[in-house]
Design an enzyme around this catalytic site. Structure first.
Site, short mmCIF file in Angstrom:
data_model
loop_
_atom_site.label_atom_id
_atom_site.label_comp_id
_atom_site.label_asym_id
_atom_site.label_seq_id
_atom_site.Cartn_x
_atom_site.Cartn_y
_atom_site.Cartn_z
CB THR A 172 -0.41 -0.09 1.24
OG1 THR A 172 -1.50 -1.01 1.69
CG2 THR A 172 -2.15 1.22 0.86
NE ARG A 176 -8.38 -6.56 3.21
CZ ARG A 176 -7.61 -6.51 2.75
NH1 ARG A 176 -7.14 -5.39 2.09
NH2 ARG A 176 -6.96 -6.34 3.92
CB VAL A 177 -13.17 -2.79 2.21
CG1 VAL A 177 -12.22 -1.10 2.66
CG2 VAL A 177 -13.97 -2.54 0.71
N GLY A 178 -10.25 -3.52 2.92
CA GLY A 178 -9.00 -3.15 4.12
C GLY A 178 -9.09 -2.37 4.88
CG ASP A 179 -5.22 -1.03 7.13
OD1 ASP A 179 -4.86 -1.70 5.94
OD2 ASP A 179 -4.28 -0.51 7.53
CB THR A 208 1.34 -0.03 4.16
OG1 THR A 208 2.86 -0.04 4.78
CG2 THR A 208 1.29 1.37 3.74
N GLY A 209 0.52 -2.71 5.62
CA GLY A 209 0.26 -4.14 6.27
C GLY A 209 -0.64 -5.33 6.61
N GLY A 243 -4.46 -5.50 6.90
CA GLY A 243 -5.18 -4.71 7.24
C GLY A 243 -6.40 -4.73 8.35
#
Length: 418
Positions: free
Chosen positions: A249, A277-280, A300-301, A303
């Site tokens: 990211t 899927r939605v991450g952070d 980043t990482g 999420g």
């Protein structure tokens, strides 16, 4: 001739983005003088102006810093940095050429926060639109909402002038095919790390020595990469992205001489993720958070883990209470570890990097682990008149491992194919 509100908005939006992100060709003498007079904070802070970002934004810092030092808006400066990787088809973690979901479709997320006006914008699960970081800004500036997702976000982006385009490059498609054929059983359907019944893989299981199995797998993948038409010089890299799915990211925070601060984050999310899927990254307070009174942070990482601790917001609130940027970030990392009762059998499959910038110019980069697979050191990129990449301060020594767990190939085996 009548002009509809939508047509007027589309013209205005595209025009404003063009002006806001147009490159500066030169700086006048007064701008150079301001750059030479960057001040140190009396409270032990750093220089201003300053930009901090994930290391994949390193090559785009010079232009953004010149823009910022010349009086450009802090959010536009940050967007200049993240737009570079979005436009780069060779960066498979954001924008054009991003590694797709398990169905072979690229889905993008982004958000931004403008400190001076205390506004935010976000988009999630967007297909067919390359520069979602810019779309998040338009959501902020030209709607009464903060977040748009999925088809609605795509339709909005098109309505205001962003072109639809195919984001799946031929190279990313072939990497996805390689994963689909050999590792589609190692997917995100679960169980996840947080499941109380999850067990770490037994690397010693099976009748055949693991090193032999890994060498055999790597050889098969390289051969299949050749069959798919992946160029010889790119085959080892493609196999690495199957064995070590990228989760990259890019976050960027920018602070000017006046103390105005903004931040943004953009991503294509987890490689081979479940569709939708939605991450952070697009979550205000998780992947990015900016408070004009305090500072800015992004991540980043892993999420899912960052969402559960509201990482960026936690860090900014820690700084509000007087913690240094580094201590504020370390506290957020410790909360992630706490969620797993500091169980290292699980935490080795988690990773997180925070990029932190305080209003006085003090900054920090912290990470859960020192490096990520196969052996890449976590770094933060900084420009405060001098551009550089610095190693993060890690909570744990060593290299994180991928989740879902993939077989690891010894370096001596990979060298045969590189």
């Amino acid at each position: 001739m009548t002009v509809s509100r939508r047509d007027f908005l589309a013209t205005a939006v595209v025009g404003s983005l063009s002006l806001g992100l147009q490159g500066q060709q030169s700086q006048d003498q007064s701008t150079k003088q301001r750059s030479a007079n960057k001040t140190e904070s009396a409270s032990g802070g750093g220089k201003r102006p300053i930009i901090v970002c994930a290391n994949n934004g390193f090559n785009y810092l010079d232009d953004a810093y010149a823009f910022l030092a010349g009086g450009g808006d802090t959010l536009d400066a940050a967007l200049r940095v993240v737009k570079g990787p979005e436009d780069d088809p060779n960066d498979t973690t954001v924008g054009l050429g991003g590694i797709p979901n398990e169905q072979g479709v690229v889905e993008l997320d982004a958000c931004c926060m403008h400190g001076p006006t205390r506004r935010a914008g976000s988009v999630g699960g967007v297909r067919n639109i390359k520069n979602v970081s810019l779309v998040s800004k338009v959501v902020m500036e030209h709607t009464g909402h903060v977040m748009l997702v999925g088809e609605g976000a795509e339709r909005f982006a098109v309505a205001v002038g962003f072109p639809r385009e195919n984001l799946l490059t031929d190279h990313s498609r072939k990497i996805w095919l390689l994963w689909k054929e050999y590792h589609s059983t190692e997917d995100w359907w679960g169980p996840g790390l947080a499941d109380p019944h999850w067990q770490p893989p037994d690397v010693n299981a099976g009748p055949k020595p693991q090193v032999d199995l890994r060498e055999e797998l790597f050889r098969r993948l390289v051969e299949r990469a050749a069959d798919l038409g992946i160029a010889p010089e790119l085959r080892a890299e493609a196999v690495n992205k199957v064995l070590f799915p990228p989760t990259g990211t890019i976050h960027c925070s920018a602070l000017n001489e006046k103390g105005e601060i903004s931040g943004c984050t953009t991503t294509s999310g987890l490689a081979y993720k479940l569709p939708g899927r939605v991450g952070d990254s697009p979550i205000i307070g998780a992947g990015c958070y900016t408070d004009q009174d305090v500072g800015s942070a992004g991540a980043t990482g892993s999420g899912e883990e960052n969402i559960k601790v509201a990482g960026a917001h936690t860090i900014v609130e820690n700084m509000r209470r007087g913690m240094s940027p580094q201590d504020a970030g370390m506290d957020a990392l410790k909360r992630i570890a706490r969620n797993y009762n500091n169980d290292m059998a699980k935490l080795r499959f988690v990773d997180m990097t925070y990029y932190i910038l305080r209003k006085d110019g003090a900054y920090a980069g912290v990470s859960l682990w020192e490096a990520y697979p196969p052996d890449k050191t976590h770094k933060i990129a900084v420009h405060d008149g001098t551009k550089r990449a610095e190693k993060t301060v890690a909570l744990f020594k060593g290299i994180s491992q991928d989740f879902p767990a993939e077989p690891k190939v010894p370096p001596e085996v990979k060298k045969q194919f590189e």
